[in-house]
Design an enzyme around this catalytic site. Structure first.
Site, PDB file in Angstrom:
ATOM      1  N   CYS A  83      10.196  -2.234  -5.104  1.00 13.95           N
ATOM      2  CA  CYS A  83       9.264  -1.158  -5.497  1.00 13.95           C
ATOM      3  C   CYS A  83       9.722  -0.499  -6.793  1.00 13.95           C
ATOM      4  CB  CYS A  83       9.146  -0.106  -4.402  1.00 13.95           C
ATOM      5  SG  CYS A  83       9.337  -0.741  -2.743  1.00 13.95           S
ATOM      6  N   SER A 207       2.694   6.307   2.185  1.00 16.35           N
ATOM      7  CA  SER A 207       1.858   5.946   1.049  1.00 16.35           C
ATOM      8  C   SER A 207       1.049   4.702   1.403  1.00 16.35           C
ATOM      9  CB  SER A 207       2.734   5.685  -0.170  1.00 16.35           C
ATOM     10  OG  SER A 207       3.708   4.712   0.144  1.00 16.35           O
ATOM     11  N   ILE A 209      -1.022   1.043   0.966  1.00 15.14           N
ATOM     12  CA  ILE A 209      -1.093  -0.242   0.252  1.00 15.14           C
ATOM     13  C   ILE A 209      -2.272  -0.170  -0.719  1.00 15.14           C
ATOM     14  CG2 ILE A 209      -1.894  -2.603   0.662  1.00 15.14           C
ATOM     15  CD1 ILE A 209      -0.082  -2.532   3.193  1.00 15.14           C
ATOM     16  N   LYS A 328       1.956   8.924  -2.283  1.00  8.19           N
ATOM     17  CA  LYS A 328       1.202   9.253  -1.079  1.00  8.19           C
ATOM     18  C   LYS A 328      -0.300   9.248  -1.310  1.00  8.19           C
ATOM     19  CE  LYS A 328      -0.135  10.517   2.852  1.00  8.19           C
ATOM     20  NZ  LYS A 328      -1.348   9.753   2.515  1.00  8.19           N
ATOM     21  N   HIS A 332       0.157   3.507  -3.764  1.00 11.10           N
ATOM     22  CA  HIS A 332       1.450   2.850  -4.015  1.00 11.10           C
ATOM     23  C   HIS A 332       1.282   1.340  -4.156  1.00 11.10           C
ATOM     24  CE1 HIS A 332       5.628   1.980  -4.021  1.00 11.10           C
ATOM     25  NE2 HIS A 332       5.857   1.942  -2.721  1.00 11.10           N
TER      26      HIS A 332
END
Lengths: 384, 158
Positions: A83, A207, A209, A328, A332
Site C-alpha cells: 500500500c 477504508s 476497496i 476511509k 483506498h
C-alpha cells in the site's frame, strides 16, 4: 542535490470504475497532471502499483502506461511497496530529479481493484503481509489490523467507540471533495451500529476497496516557475522499513518504521511535528490513524486516539488530518493511495482545497504505509 | 501450490522447530538464520514447547481464497512461553470464550485446502491449554509434551 518542486497534479475520482481499465485510469491522471503543468512531454514516468499482476494479470505498467499515454520511448517503470507503492514511486522520481538524472518527471499511483471477486481481492491484499507466516495461517489484512486494535484497546483501556471520530472526521471532509468515493456524513450512532468485519473492526473503521489513479509532475525548483505560478517545494522525502510480519516486531503497537521515517523527514526539513499545518495520515483502519499519529510524534504511546477524542483533527483543529477524506472516505485504491495523499497536500498548499482549505497552510506532510507498517514513506511539502 | 514450498517447512510447522542465537541466546521462531535481536548468524535448532498465551485475537468472516470453507475462524497472536510471538488460528474453542492472557498449546491441524485435487496443508494451530476451558478458568500449570502426532508425515498430495 537539486531542490525539487511539484509543478502539476492530476487525479481521477476514486470509486468503482466499471467502464475504465487500469491503463485508462493511469492515462487520465497523467494527462490531467501534464495539462496542469502545461507540458506535453515528460522525461520519465514512475508508476506506483501493488496488485496489477494479481488482479488484472498485467505487470510491466511503466512501459504500458507510458505508451498508452503518448509517451512511448521515455524511461518508465513500476515501483511496488504494497500500500506504500505510490509513496515509494514519488521517492524514486524525487531522487531522479534531485540527483540530476532527469528534469521533468511524472510520478503516479494507479490501482484497479474491482475487476475480481472479493475473496481473490482479499487474498491479494494479504500479500502485503508475510505469506509464509501470516497469510498461510488464514489471516486477512483486516484480521491483522483487528489483532492490533484489540491489543491497543486492552493495553490502553479504550472502548471501541473511542475510535469513531477518525471515521466521522474523514467522512465530513470527503463531503467537500469531488474526487472522494463516499461524500456522505456518518454519525457516532452509525459507527457504533456498523456491521462487524473482524471484531473489533467494523465496516466504518475500514477504508473501502476502490479504483483510482493520481499523479504529480516534478521538476527542479529552479525551473518550476516556467510551468506554474504555484509550485510546491519538496522539503523532505524519506522511506523506512520494519518487519513485514506483525509478530516479528519488538512491540506490535509501535510503528518503528513510521517513527524512523518521520524523524528522517523532520531532520531533512529542519522542523518538528507541530510545525506542520496538516497531516495526511494513512487511515486504512482507525487503529492505523492512532498508531501513525503516535509514531510520527504527535502523541505519546497510547494517546493517539485522544487527539481525535479531543477534537484536534478537524480542518480548524490543532492538527487537521485526512483533510480531503483520507483512505476511509476518499477511498483506498491501495497502490495509488500514497499519490492521492501527496496530491491533496499539494491542493492545500496551493490554496485549492475549496471548503476544506486549511487556513494559511504552509507546511504539509503525507505518510504512506505499506502493509501493517513494514514500509513507511514520509513526504513533507511546502508552499513556495 | 507446490509440494516443495511446504515440504521444506515441515519441521517448523509440525514441531515448532525454531532456532537459538549462539551470540545473544535469543530464541527465534519462525527460523530465519539471522538473529532478529542482534543480527548475527543463528542456525542452531531449538524446539519450542508449543505453549504460550493469547496476546490478541479476532475472528475472520471474509476469508481469503483457500480458507473459505473454514470461515468463520478465530486467529490470534500467541506469546510463546520462550518469548517470540506467532500468528496462528485457534481451534477447539468458542470465540466468545477466548480472552487476552488465555493459556494455549499448539496442535497440528489442516491449514488450507487447494481444491479437490490439491494439497492439504498442515501446520500448527493453538487450543486452550489442558485444564482451561472458558473465560472464567484460571491457568493450570500442566506439563504437556509436544504432541506425538505432530512428528508424523501428514502432508498428503491427494
Amino acid at each position: 542535490m537539486r531542490d525539487v518542486s511539484i509543478i502539476g497534479l492530476g487525479q481521477t475520482v476514486v470509486g468503482e470504475h466499471w467502464d475504465k481499465s487500469l491503463r485508462m485510469l493511469g492515462y487520465e491522471a497523467l494527462n490531467s497532471a501534464m495539462a496542469s503543468a502545461r507540458i506535453e512531454r515528460i522525461d520519465a514516468l514512475y508508476v506506483g502499483n501493488m496488485l496489477s499482476g494479481e488482479l488484472t494479470k498485467q505487470e510491466h505498467l511503466g512501459a504500458l502506461i507510458a505508451d498508452f499515454s503518448g509517451q512511448r520511448g521515455i524511461e518508465a517503470m513500476k515501483i511496488e511497496a504494497a500500500c506504500g507503492s505510490a509513496g515509494a514511486a514519488f521517492r524514486v522520481g524525487y531522487a531522479m530529479v534531485a540527483g540530476g538524472m532527469q528534469d521533468v518527471v511524472a510520478v503516479m499511483g494507479v490501482e484497479k481493484m474491482t475487476d475480481q471477486e472479493s475473496s481473490l481481492t482479499t487474498s491479494a491484499l494479504a500479500m502485503a503481509a508475510d505469506a509464509e507466516y501470516e497469510a498461510l495461517q488464514g489471516l486477512s489484512f483486516v484480521g491483522i489490523n483487528a489483532l492490533l486494535m484489540r491489543r491497543y484497546m486492552h493495553e490502553h483501556g479504550y472502548k471501541k467507540d473511542d475510535f469513531a471520530q477518525f471515521a466521522i472526521n474523514a467522512h465530513a471532509n470527503a463531503v467537500n471533495n469531488p474526487n472522494a468515493m463516499f461524500r456522505s456524513l456518518i454519525t457516532a450512532r452509525q459507527f457504533a451500529d456498523a456491521k462487524p468485519i473482524a471484531d473489533p473492526i467494523n465496516l466504518l473503521d475500514s477504508s473501502p476497496i476502490a479504483d483510482g489513479a493520481a499523479c504529480v509532475i516534478l521538476a527542479p525548483t529552479a525551473m518550476a516557475r516556467e510551468f506554474t505560478d504555484k509550485p510546491v517545494r519538496v522539503r523532505a522525502s524519506a522511506v523506512a522499513t520494519d518487519t513485514v510480519a506483525v509478530h516479528d516486531r519488538r512491540d506490535p503497537l509501535y510503528l518503528e518504521g513510521g517513527a524512523i521515517s518521520a524523524q528522517k523527514a523532520y531532520a531533512q526539513a529542519g522542523i518538528g511535528p507541530w510545525d506542520l499545518d496538516l497531516f495526511e495520515v494513512h487511515d486504512a483502519f482507525t487503529i492505523m490513524s492512532a498508531l501513525s499519529l503516535e509514531a510520527a510524534g504527535f502523541a505519546p504511546r497510547g494517546k493517539g486516539v485522544r487527539l481525535a477524542l479531543d477534537g484536534e483533527i478537524g480542518i480548524g483543529g490543532r492538527l487537521p488530518i485526512t483533510t480531503m477524506g483520507g483512505l476511509k472516505a476518499r477511498g483506498h485504491p491501495v497502490g495509488a493511495t500514497g499519490m492521492y495523499q501527496i496530491v491533496e497536500v499539494t491542493q492545500q498548499l496551493r490554496g485549492e482545497a475549496g471548503a476544506n482549505q486549511v487556513r494559511d497552510a504552509r507546511l504539509g506532510m503525507a505518510q504512506n504505509i505499506g502493509g501493517s507498517g513494514a514500509t513507511v514513506v514520509t513526504t513533507i511539502l511546502e508552499r513556495a | 501450490m507446490e509440494v516443495a514450498r511446504y515440504w521444506r517447512t515441515t519441521q517448523q510447522r509440525y514441531r515448532m522447530e525454531g532456532e537459538i542465537c549462539p551470540t545473544c541466546s535469543g530464541k527465534i521462531f519462525p527460523p530465519r538464520d539471522v538473529c532478529p535481536h542482534c543480527q548475527h548468524e543463528a542456525k542452531t535448532p531449538f524446539t519450542f514447547s508449543g505453549r504460550g498465551e493469547i496476546f490478541s485475537y479476532s475472528t475472520i468472516h471474509n476469508a481469503p481464497q483457500g480458507f473459505e470453507k473454514f470461515a468463520p475462524y478465530t486467529v490470534a497472536l500467541v506469546r510463546l512461553t520462550e518469548g517470540p510471538l506467532v500468528t496462528a488460528q485457534l481451534t477447539d474453542v468458542d470465540e466468545h470464550d477466548v480472552y487476552i492472557g488465555m493459556p494455549v498449546e499448539m496442535v497440528t491441524r489442516v491449514l488450507r485446502e487447494d481444491g479437490e485435487r490439491g494439497l492439504l496443508v498442515y501446520g500448527f494451530k493453538f487450543r486452550p491449554a489442558f485444564g482451561v476451558s472458558g473465560s472464567s478458568s484460571q491457568a493450570v500449570a500442566v506439563d504437556v509434551r509436544a504432541p506425538e502426532h505432530a512428528q508424523h508425515e501428514v502432508m498428503i498430495a491427494r
